[in-house]
Design an enzyme around this catalytic site. Structure first.
Site, PDB file in Angstrom:
ATOM      1  N   HIS A 110       0.842  -1.205   0.000  1.00 19.60           N
ATOM      2  CA  HIS A 110       0.000   0.000   0.000  1.00 19.60           C
ATOM      3  C   HIS A 110       0.880   1.259   0.000  1.00 19.60           C
ATOM      4  O   HIS A 110       0.618   2.204  -0.746  1.00 19.60           O
ATOM      5  CB  HIS A 110      -0.904   0.036   1.237  1.00 19.60           C
ATOM      6  N   LYS A 129     -17.525  -6.396   7.501  1.00 24.62           N
ATOM      7  CA  LYS A 129     -16.336  -7.197   7.809  1.00 24.62           C
ATOM      8  C   LYS A 129     -16.026  -7.105   9.299  1.00 24.62           C
ATOM      9  O   LYS A 129     -16.531  -6.251   9.998  1.00 24.62           O
ATOM     10  CB  LYS A 129     -15.148  -6.680   7.004  1.00 24.62           C
ATOM     11  N   ARG A 187      -1.610  -6.583  -8.220  1.00 20.12           N
ATOM     12  CA  ARG A 187      -0.370  -7.306  -7.900  1.00 20.12           C
ATOM     13  C   ARG A 187      -0.137  -8.447  -8.863  1.00 20.12           C
ATOM     14  O   ARG A 187       0.972  -8.702  -9.289  1.00 20.12           O
ATOM     15  CB  ARG A 187      -0.447  -7.878  -6.470  1.00 20.12           C
ATOM     16  N   SER A 195      -3.012  -7.667   3.108  1.00 21.83           N
ATOM     17  CA  SER A 195      -3.354  -7.426   4.517  1.00 21.83           C
ATOM     18  C   SER A 195      -3.811  -8.720   5.178  1.00 21.83           C
ATOM     19  O   SER A 195      -3.476  -9.009   6.330  1.00 21.83           O
ATOM     20  CB  SER A 195      -4.471  -6.395   4.624  1.00 21.83           C
TER      21      SER A 195
HETATM   22  O1  PNS Z   1      -8.992  -3.078   0.001  1.00 23.28           O
HETATM   23  P1  PNS Z   1     -10.265  -3.606  -0.579  1.00 23.28           P
HETATM   24  O2  PNS Z   1     -11.094  -4.256   0.511  1.00 23.28           O
HETATM   25  O3  PNS Z   1     -10.057  -4.478  -1.778  1.00 23.28           O
HETATM   26  O4  PNS Z   1     -11.094  -2.299  -1.090  1.00 23.28           O
HETATM   27  C1  PNS Z   1     -12.384  -2.456  -1.623  1.00 23.28           C
HETATM   28  C2  PNS Z   1     -13.064  -1.079  -1.808  1.00 23.28           C
HETATM   29  C3  PNS Z   1     -13.069  -0.310  -0.505  1.00 23.28           C
HETATM   30  C4  PNS Z   1     -12.318  -0.281  -2.852  1.00 23.28           C
HETATM   31  C5  PNS Z   1     -14.518  -1.355  -2.306  1.00 23.28           C
HETATM   32  O5  PNS Z   1     -15.115  -2.301  -1.485  1.00 23.28           O
HETATM   33  C6  PNS Z   1     -15.387  -0.088  -2.320  1.00 23.28           C
HETATM   34  O6  PNS Z   1     -15.154   0.818  -3.086  1.00 23.28           O
HETATM   35  N1  PNS Z   1     -16.402  -0.056  -1.439  1.00 23.28           N
HETATM   36  C7  PNS Z   1     -17.311   1.064  -1.309  1.00 23.28           C
HETATM   37  C8  PNS Z   1     -18.731   0.690  -1.709  1.00 23.28           C
HETATM   38  C9  PNS Z   1     -18.881   0.766  -3.210  1.00 23.28           C
HETATM   39  O7  PNS Z   1     -18.742   1.795  -3.832  1.00 23.28           O
HETATM   40  N2  PNS Z   1     -19.189  -0.399  -3.813  1.00 23.28           N
HETATM   41  C10 PNS Z   1     -19.297  -0.550  -5.235  1.00 23.28           C
HETATM   42  C11 PNS Z   1     -17.904  -0.660  -5.851  1.00 23.28           C
HETATM   43  S1  PNS Z   1     -17.982  -1.381  -7.397  1.00 23.28           S
END
Ligand code: PNS
Length: 166
Positions: free
Chosen positions: A19, A43, A92, A130
């Site tokens: 990150h 979560k 990645r 993570s």
């Molecule tokens: O680190 P992560 O858990 O892969 O991040 C995921 C994240 C936070 C980018 C994604 O879950 C997100 O944007 N959530 C917010 C809700 C949202 O907009 N959902 C639709 C996305 S297509």
């Protein structure tokens, strides 16, 4: 000259060196980079959103165009509130691609003018996540070099804390 603002969203539970690598790359590419920590009630995170924001703010301290915020709800709505034109995400390995493509296309459907930009972290971090960091740490393995030293210290403190309560 127009200012390009990007959002780097994620769970960051905890932030890793992968990150940090992406934050450094993003801060060189964009005028302003907002690291956005998802406040996700579904979560079971190890760290609270506030703790994750504090860790990210510590490790991004030297980067003057980076700020760290919390968000909830749709990413596209938060991006609009921040005036961001781009979303930054890291890829990645090929295994990340499918999920990232789905998210990018869904976000494009919701906000056609918001572009998703993918960057690759240094190959040394290509296997670091993570989830694995937490698992290795919880089982007593070393995560030195995989997370910033401040994050490692916070992991140790968190485990002591949880151990004391459990
Ligand atoms: O680190 P992560 O858990 O892969 O991040 C995921 C994240 C936070 C980018 C994604 O879950 C997100 O944007 N959530 C917010 C809700 C949202 O907009 N959902 C639709 C996305 S297509």
């Amino acid at each position: 000259m127009p200012t390009v603002v990007a959002i780097y969203p994620g769970s960051f539970d905890p932030p890793t060196n992968g990150h940090l690598d992406l934050i450094q790359r993003g801060s060189r590419l964009f005028d302003r980079l907002i690291v956005a920590v998802l406040r996700n009630a579904e979560k079971q995170p190890l760290f609270t959103p506030g703790e994750r924001v504090a860790m990210l703010a510590e490790i991004a301290q030297g980067l003057s165009n980076v700020e760290v915020l919390e968000f909830e709800g749709l990413l596209v709505d938060f991006a609009r509130q921040c005036g961001a034109q781009a979303v930054l995400r890291g890829i990645r390995a090929i295994s990340d691609y499918e999920y990232e493509l789905q998210m990018a296309l869904m976000n494009r459907r919701l906000a056609p003018r918001l572009e998703t930009v993918f960057m690759m972290p240094a190959e040394a971090f290509s296997y670091v996540s993570s989830r694995l960091v937490k698992e290795v740490f919880e089982l007593g393995g070393s995560v030195t070099g995989l997370v910033p030293p401040r994050v490692e210290a916070r992991l140790q403190a968190k485990m002591r804390d949880l151990g004391a309560r459990g």
